[in-house]
Design an enzyme around this catalytic site. Structure first.
Site, PDB file in Angstrom:
ATOM      1  N   ASP A   1       0.779  -1.244   0.000  1.00  0.00           N
ATOM      2  CA  ASP A   1       0.000   0.000   0.000  1.00  0.00           C
ATOM      3  C   ASP A   1       0.812   1.297   0.000  1.00  0.00           C
ATOM      4  O   ASP A   1       1.805   1.400   0.717  1.00  0.00           O
ATOM      5  CB  ASP A   1      -0.854   0.098   1.273  1.00  0.00           C
ATOM      6  CG  ASP A   1      -1.578  -1.165   1.637  1.00  0.00           C
ATOM      7  OD1 ASP A   1      -1.493  -2.147   0.892  1.00  0.00           O
ATOM      8  OD2 ASP A   1      -2.243  -1.159   2.686  1.00  0.00           O
TER       9      ASP A   1
ATOM     10  N   GLU B   1     -10.393  -2.918   4.307  1.00  0.00           N
ATOM     11  CA  GLU B   1      -9.110  -2.297   4.633  1.00  0.00           C
ATOM     12  C   GLU B   1      -9.068  -0.879   4.036  1.00  0.00           C
ATOM     13  O   GLU B   1      -9.871  -0.539   3.167  1.00  0.00           O
ATOM     14  CB  GLU B   1      -7.947  -3.120   4.042  1.00  0.00           C
ATOM     15  CG  GLU B   1      -7.916  -4.560   4.552  1.00  0.00           C
ATOM     16  CD  GLU B   1      -6.734  -5.383   4.053  1.00  0.00           C
ATOM     17  OE1 GLU B   1      -6.084  -6.020   4.888  1.00  0.00           O
ATOM     18  OE2 GLU B   1      -6.468  -5.392   2.830  1.00  0.00           O
TER      19      GLU B   1
HETATM   20  C1  FRU Z   1      -3.759  -3.714   2.776  1.00  0.00           C
HETATM   21  C2  FRU Z   1      -3.096  -4.080   4.075  1.00  0.00           C
HETATM   22  C3  FRU Z   1      -3.502  -3.134   5.183  1.00  0.00           C
HETATM   23  C4  FRU Z   1      -2.368  -3.245   6.159  1.00  0.00           C
HETATM   24  C5  FRU Z   1      -1.174  -3.440   5.249  1.00  0.00           C
HETATM   25  C6  FRU Z   1      -0.139  -4.366   5.783  1.00  0.00           C
HETATM   26  O1  FRU Z   1      -3.090  -4.157   1.652  1.00  0.00           O
HETATM   27  O2  FRU Z   1      -3.406  -5.414   4.408  1.00  0.00           O
HETATM   28  O3  FRU Z   1      -4.761  -3.415   5.744  1.00  0.00           O
HETATM   29  O4  FRU Z   1      -2.251  -2.096   6.951  1.00  0.00           O
HETATM   30  O5  FRU Z   1      -1.682  -3.964   4.037  1.00  0.00           O
HETATM   31  O6  FRU Z   1       0.977  -4.418   4.950  1.00  0.00           O
END
Ligand code: FRU
Length: 436
Positions: A51, A236
């Site tokens: 992300d 998320e």
């Molecule tokens: C989304 C996610 C988020 C988390 C991060 C961990 O892709 O799963 O929810 O904060 O990636 O790398």
């Protein structure tokens, strides 16, 4: 009638070659010559990213922080990588901003999961050494033996334009004692002079809304979930922003976006809701897919855009959890989708009108245009922009034979359905992965 456009075209086609690589790294140099290295999209010089985090404009620079594994090309040791840019096109990678650490209370290992950066303009947090500073709000992911045990929200702050970060000594600032509770996105609500945080309870398909005056103490205002939701994919990376309706002067609407993921082999995707936000609660009027392709995830908008700009710009991870850890790139894995400007328009559908979200590559992309070409024979680059004007009165099916692999067309425009198809099943690259 089916029309086929191959690489020799009429004067309705404009092609532009690209001038120079779009991202540079001072920490580690990217040659931009590696196979599959994106030339326009941000990607780290090496190692894994997922992300985008903490997208913010501050004092002439755009910052991108990103979920980063400093030690390898698969997900792990999550930290915040960091890069800056003056134009959202050319990025300079800086040293890791936030690294995994031991939790202050439990001593357990803690990864830095997704979150936001805000500019604390009035030093509301009291953490700034001058009148203002940058504050990062991220999820501390506490884990033991490879298993997550707790997620809560923590602060770090920077008084030197994001170059160095201090951890707030009373972290975490928000905990509900839950294994899964994450991805804070914060914005400043000017009408009510307060900070607003959105965070998800992933397995309850719920976005929580909190308020604060100092970024340190947060109180719950409301929750949003979708009574129509039948999917078991966890939620998320939520975000909320207000956008003018372009064809209705004076009208504004709120958009709530989020990402949803899993279970294994069902692909991850982004979802949007258009609706109203009254300062406490978000109410949705319609839900829609943010992107119908497979590679647009965890997108968030840039905070603190320059006032004279006024655009809503989103950057997302151009990948999918179904195969993200397997894509065949090295020495890095993962890239960001090209920044997109989000706009709203009220669109007629038969007898009814509906406000819809539109996305376009940011206009800065045009600055990468090189020579204008009208003849494809002279293209000597793999990077070009194709502009085609299609007379839909005369054709009902158009096939653009771009990226033609093994005799198969990959980009198709079905005029009758008004749909563009991108089919990469048989392109010969990573086609062995069925999810890809
Ligand atoms: C989304 C996610 C988020 C988390 C991060 C961990 O892709 O799963 O929810 O904060 O990636 O790398």
């Amino acid at each position: 009638m089916k029309w086929l456009i191959l690489i020799v075209l009429t004067s309705t086609i404009l092609a532009c070659s690209k001038s120079k690589p779009a991202s540079e790294s001072s920490q580690e140099t990217v040659s931009y010559s590696e196979q599959y290295r994106p030339q326009f999209h941000f990607s780290p010089a090496k190692n894994w990213t997922n992300d985008p985090n903490g997208l913010v404009y501050y004092e002439g620079e755009y910052h991108i922080f990103f979920q980063y594994n400093p030690y390898g090309t698969v997900w792990g040791h999550m930290s915040w990588g960091h890069a800056v840019s003056k134009d959202l096109l050319h990025w300079e990678q800086l040293p890791v901003a936030l690294s995994e650490y031991q939790d202050r209370i439990t001593g357990d290992s803690t990864m830095i999961f997704s979150g936001t950066v805000v500019v604390d303009k009035n030093n509301s947090s009291g953490l700034c050494s001058g009148p203002e500073c940058m504050v990062a709000i991220y999820t501390s992911h506490v884990h033991k033996n490879g298993e997550g045990i707790l997620q809560h929200q923590s602060l770090a702050y920077s008084n030197d334009k994001g170059r160095t970060w201090m951890s707030y000594d009373k972290n975490p600032v928000l905990s509900i004692d839950r294994k899964d509770f994450r991805d804070p996105k914060i914005f400043w609500d000017n009408d009510r002079t307060q900070w607003v945080m959105l965070a998800v309870i992933p397995d309850k398909f719920t976005v929580q809304f909190y308020k604060s005056t100092n970024l340190k103490e947060w109180s719950l205002m409301s929750e949003f979930s979708d009574p129509q939701n039948t999917s078991t994919k966890i939620w998320e990376c939520p975000d909320l922003y207000q956008i003018p309706v372009a064809n209705e002067p004076g009208k504004m609407k709120w958009v709530l976006s989020l990402s949803r993921n899993g279970p294994a082999h069902s692909y991850s995707e982004m979802l949007g809701y258009i609706g109203e936000y009254d300062g406490t609660r978000f109410t949705a009027s319609n839900a829609f897919a943010i992107d119908k392709g497979k590679d647009y995830y965890a997108g968030i908008t840039v905070n603190n855009m320059p006032k004279e700009d006024g655009r809503t710009v989103m950057i997302a991870w151009a990948n999918n959890w179904a195969y993200g850890n397997l894509i065949p790139t090295a020495p890095w894995r993962g890239a960001m989708a090209f920044p997109r400007e989000l706009t709203l328009r009220n669109v007629q559908h038969g007898d009814t009108k509906q406000i819809q979200l539109f996305m376009n590559p940011i206009k800065e992309l045009e600055s990468l245009r090189g020579k204008e070409l009208t003849n494809f024979d002279s293209i000597d680059t793999r990077h070009f922009e194709l502009e085609a004007i299609v007379n839909t009165a005369k054709i009902d099916d158009l096939v653009v034979g771009l990226l033609k692999a093994e005799g198969k067309n990959i980009v198709e425009y079905n005029v009758a359905e008004g749909k563009v198809f991108f089919n990469r099943t048989d392109i010969g690259v990573f086609s062995s992965n069925k999810d890809y």
